[in-house]
Every structure is written in C-alpha cells, then in structure tokens.
Design an enzyme around this catalytic site. Sequence first.
Site, PDB file in Angstrom:
ATOM      1  N   HIS A 149       0.870  -1.175   0.000  1.00 15.26           N
ATOM      2  CA  HIS A 149       0.000   0.000   0.000  1.00 15.26           C
ATOM      3  C   HIS A 149       0.913   1.234   0.000  1.00 15.26           C
ATOM      4  O   HIS A 149       2.007   1.190   0.569  1.00 15.26           O
ATOM      5  CB  HIS A 149      -0.825  -0.055   1.293  1.00 15.26           C
ATOM      6  CG  HIS A 149      -1.917   0.973   1.413  1.00 15.26           C
ATOM      7  ND1 HIS A 149      -1.662   2.294   1.701  1.00 15.26           N
ATOM      8  CD2 HIS A 149      -3.262   0.870   1.317  1.00 15.26           C
ATOM      9  CE1 HIS A 149      -2.814   2.955   1.778  1.00 15.26           C
ATOM     10  NE2 HIS A 149      -3.801   2.111   1.541  1.00 15.26           N
ATOM     11  N   LYS A 157     -10.823  -0.759  10.112  1.00 22.13           N
ATOM     12  CA  LYS A 157     -10.959  -1.932   9.237  1.00 22.13           C
ATOM     13  C   LYS A 157     -11.307  -3.180  10.037  1.00 22.13           C
ATOM     14  O   LYS A 157     -11.357  -4.276   9.485  1.00 22.13           O
ATOM     15  CB  LYS A 157      -9.678  -2.132   8.429  1.00 22.13           C
ATOM     16  CG  LYS A 157      -9.448  -1.006   7.425  1.00 22.13           C
ATOM     17  CD  LYS A 157      -8.194  -1.173   6.608  1.00 22.13           C
ATOM     18  CE  LYS A 157      -8.077  -0.013   5.610  1.00 22.13           C
ATOM     19  NZ  LYS A 157      -6.862  -0.081   4.804  1.00 22.13           N
ATOM     20  N   ASP A 205       2.792  -4.439   8.146  1.00 23.64           N
ATOM     21  CA  ASP A 205       1.575  -3.665   7.949  1.00 23.64           C
ATOM     22  C   ASP A 205       0.408  -4.651   8.034  1.00 23.64           C
ATOM     23  O   ASP A 205       0.182  -5.426   7.107  1.00 23.64           O
ATOM     24  CB  ASP A 205       1.651  -2.973   6.582  1.00 23.64           C
ATOM     25  CG  ASP A 205       0.329  -2.334   6.164  1.00 23.64           C
ATOM     26  OD1 ASP A 205      -0.679  -2.506   6.874  1.00 23.64           O
ATOM     27  OD2 ASP A 205       0.311  -1.682   5.105  1.00 23.64           O
ATOM     28  N   GLN A 252      -4.752  -5.226   6.721  1.00 29.10           N
ATOM     29  CA  GLN A 252      -5.711  -6.152   6.096  1.00 29.10           C
ATOM     30  C   GLN A 252      -5.744  -7.527   6.757  1.00 29.10           C
ATOM     31  O   GLN A 252      -6.551  -8.362   6.369  1.00 29.10           O
ATOM     32  CB  GLN A 252      -5.376  -6.354   4.614  1.00 29.10           C
ATOM     33  CG  GLN A 252      -5.678  -5.184   3.712  1.00 29.10           C
ATOM     34  CD  GLN A 252      -7.115  -4.701   3.777  1.00 29.10           C
ATOM     35  OE1 GLN A 252      -8.034  -5.464   4.076  1.00 29.10           O
ATOM     36  NE2 GLN A 252      -7.307  -3.434   3.517  1.00 29.10           N
ATOM     37  N   CYS A 296      -4.664   2.366  -3.846  1.00 23.79           N
ATOM     38  CA  CYS A 296      -3.468   2.915  -3.180  1.00 23.79           C
ATOM     39  C   CYS A 296      -2.289   1.968  -3.299  1.00 23.79           C
ATOM     40  O   CYS A 296      -1.498   1.825  -2.362  1.00 23.79           O
ATOM     41  CB  CYS A 296      -3.717   3.226  -1.704  1.00 23.79           C
ATOM     42  SG  CYS A 296      -5.000   4.411  -1.412  1.00 23.79           S
TER      43      CYS A 296
END
Length: 408
Positions: free
Chosen positions: A122, A225, A199, A202, A366
């Site tokens: 991302h 999220k 990261d 997700q 993104c």
Amino acid sequence: MSIDTKHIQTQFPILGEKVNNHTIVYLDNAATTQKPNIVLDAEINYYRTINSNVHRGIHTLSQLATMEMEESRKVVQSFINAKKDYEIIFTKGTTEGINLVASGLERLLKAGDEIIISQLEHHSNIVPWQLLANRKDLILKIIPVDEHGDLILEDYKNLLTEKTKLVAVNHVSNALGVVNPIESIIQLAHQAGAYVLIDGAQSIPHLKVDVQELDADFYVFSAHKMYGPTGVGILYGKEHLLEVMDPYQGGGEMIKEVTFEKTTFAELPFKFEAGTPNIAGNIVLRKSIEFIQSLGLKNIQHHEDELLKYATQKLEEIENLTIYSKNAKQRAGLISFNLDIANTNSSDVGFILDKHGIAVRTGHHCAQPIMKRFEIPGTIRASFAVYNTLEDIDLLVNGIQEAKKMLL
Ligand SMILES: *Cc1c(COP(=O)(O)O)cnc(C)c1O
C-alpha cells in the site's frame, strides 16, 4: 458455518439502509468495515457519561476516562499477545504508525543503509520509506512478486545484506488479498540482522495475530478496518526498539520535564502519544475487539474463506473476466478482478454496481506499483466482512452480468 449472518446483520444498523433504492450490499470492507451497535453505543456513551481529558486531571471523570483508555490498551495487548501493555501505542491509523516508525528510526540510520519493502505494498508502506531514504541517503530495495502475486522469496533472500536495517511488508495485500509468508520473511530478516515492520491493516480483521510468536518487531493496524472507529490505530513495537527511537511528535503528555534548555521524555507508551488522543475512539476499539472475540476469529476466518471460495467459483463462470492472484498460495478477505471489455475500466463497472446498491472499490487501491506489475490501471475489488453472505455474492455476480450487458 457457525456464523449466524442474519443475527450479525441486525447488529449493524447501516446494513438495513437503502442505496439507490436497493438494500445495501457492502463489499468494500477492505477500505473500511461497518460498525456494530456495541461500538456505536460505546462511542456515544463515552461522551454522555465520562467525557474528560486523560492522564491529566485529578478529578473523577478524568480518572475514569484514563482508566477506560488504559483498559482498552490492555485488551489490545492481549488481542495480539504483546508482552507489555506499554508496547501498544495509540495512533490515528496504520499510516501514522508507519510514519511514526520511519521518523523514530531516522537518527539510528546512516547513509548507505538499506530498507526492503515489496512490490505489493500500500502507498502508506512505500512513501514514508521513500521520504526517509531521501532524507538520509538510504537505499530502498523491492521484493518482486511472481505472476500469482506471491512474493519471490529467493529474490528476497538475495536482497538481504549486512546493510539491511529494516524490512517492511504487509501481512495481507489490500490490492490482491494475497497472504504473505511473514513468518519466513521475519526469520530471514532477523538472520540478516534487520528489523521487521508488518503492515497488518488487512490481516487483523481476518487472521489470528500473535506478535510474540511471529517475532515481529513492529506490527501496525487501523481500528476502522476491524469494525472500530476511524482515526484510531495501533502501533505495536518491541520495548527495546521503542526505547531507543525518537519521539514522533512533541507536545503535551509525551514529556517528563520541559525547560527551554532541554526536554526529557515520558516513559512508554506516552513518549509516542503527544497531545490529546482520540480518547473515545481508543476506548471504543476495545468494543470492536470484543465483537470479534465474541464470534471467534477462527469462525470469522472460516466464514470469509467460504465467501472467497464461492466468489471465486461464481466469478470464474463469467466469460471475459480475469481474477487476479487466483492461484496465489494463500488469500484472505477479498477478490480482485476485471472485465476484459475494450475501452472500459474498473470504475465503469463500479458505477453500474452502485446503481444496484452494491459497494465495491475500483481503481488502484493505493497500490500503484502492483497495478503496474500486472500492467493494469486498476481492478474491481470485492472485500468481505463477517456480515457478508453468499446472497451478497450472488447479487454481485448479477450486477457484474448487468454491467457486462451495458458495456459490451
Ligand atoms: C488501509 C491500509 C493502509 C492504510 O490504513 P489507514 O487506516 O488509511 O491509515 C495501509 N496498508 C494497508 C495494507 C491497508 O489496507
């Protein structure tokens, strides 16, 4: 399936709303999830009953707000199995968490040092490192992906040198849904003497994460999220690293003593929490974790895997449709695809789906470098949450068929 979607949906008031005269079919969960009543109620309840600033007041409301926020920190700690509660830093999201680490490590890096990211990131796990590399003359290296969207581990091994100081990769790709082998990535980085930032934006709503078992040095994610509020995120960092890093922002709450000659900083986690935080949001994050835990992450994962399998199968039946990363080693939470029709793009399809009340994301997500890798401007992305159903996917497939008819 032990997930009772009908019951779960009643806990999300927005899912009863209409969009363009259709009951909403919300398949843009990778951008942000909807919020259950337990989260909505807690947010308003905070402002109605204990609103106050934290860590400052001697008065009762301030003590209550402080207590609730620190309790929430402990819930996050246990959710990801961090060793210490002060290794949990409240941020405003994944983006801020990554920028915080990039800025905090700056003084410790020197010209020629190397940072490795991947082709699958991302923008928020690319640009902060680019900015840092420019400021400090660092070298940014990129792990390539194969035709399935899987990171090429052989190439990664060759990128690692004694100059590699940090590896920053996502756990699950927001553009393709590929699950990266972060266990191996972390292990190999550590063997080379590099630290690793994951990261987790997700992965956190879909997969069980244990930062100690992973041995991640940093793990970042966003509350919004995972059924929580916007403007709230978590940076997990190992104590010894957070200790040596510089503060991200200066201000109130992050100091021990301030004179005009010199300022000494507060201990962890407050050193990284300058200014008044999103108190309500930080407190409410706990409720979104409780929501997830009440269903069980294993059950959620199983349910979403079923949705993914069904969506893959149904979309495969449509002619002139390309699914990306269909044969990746592992996928989670979303499916990315395109209609192969001349002179149309993903947003044309997204526009038609919206007319049917179906929300998907279209475009580059993104993540322009991975789009470039597959030589496409963007994709249509349907991303799942625990309240989605097989019927949602049937409606999506019908919508795609409609779009095809209109665009052909
Ligand atoms: C959403 C996302 C981000 C950015 O999160 P913000 O909440 O916008 O800060 C970073 N990485 C991935 C993989 C994401 O999906």
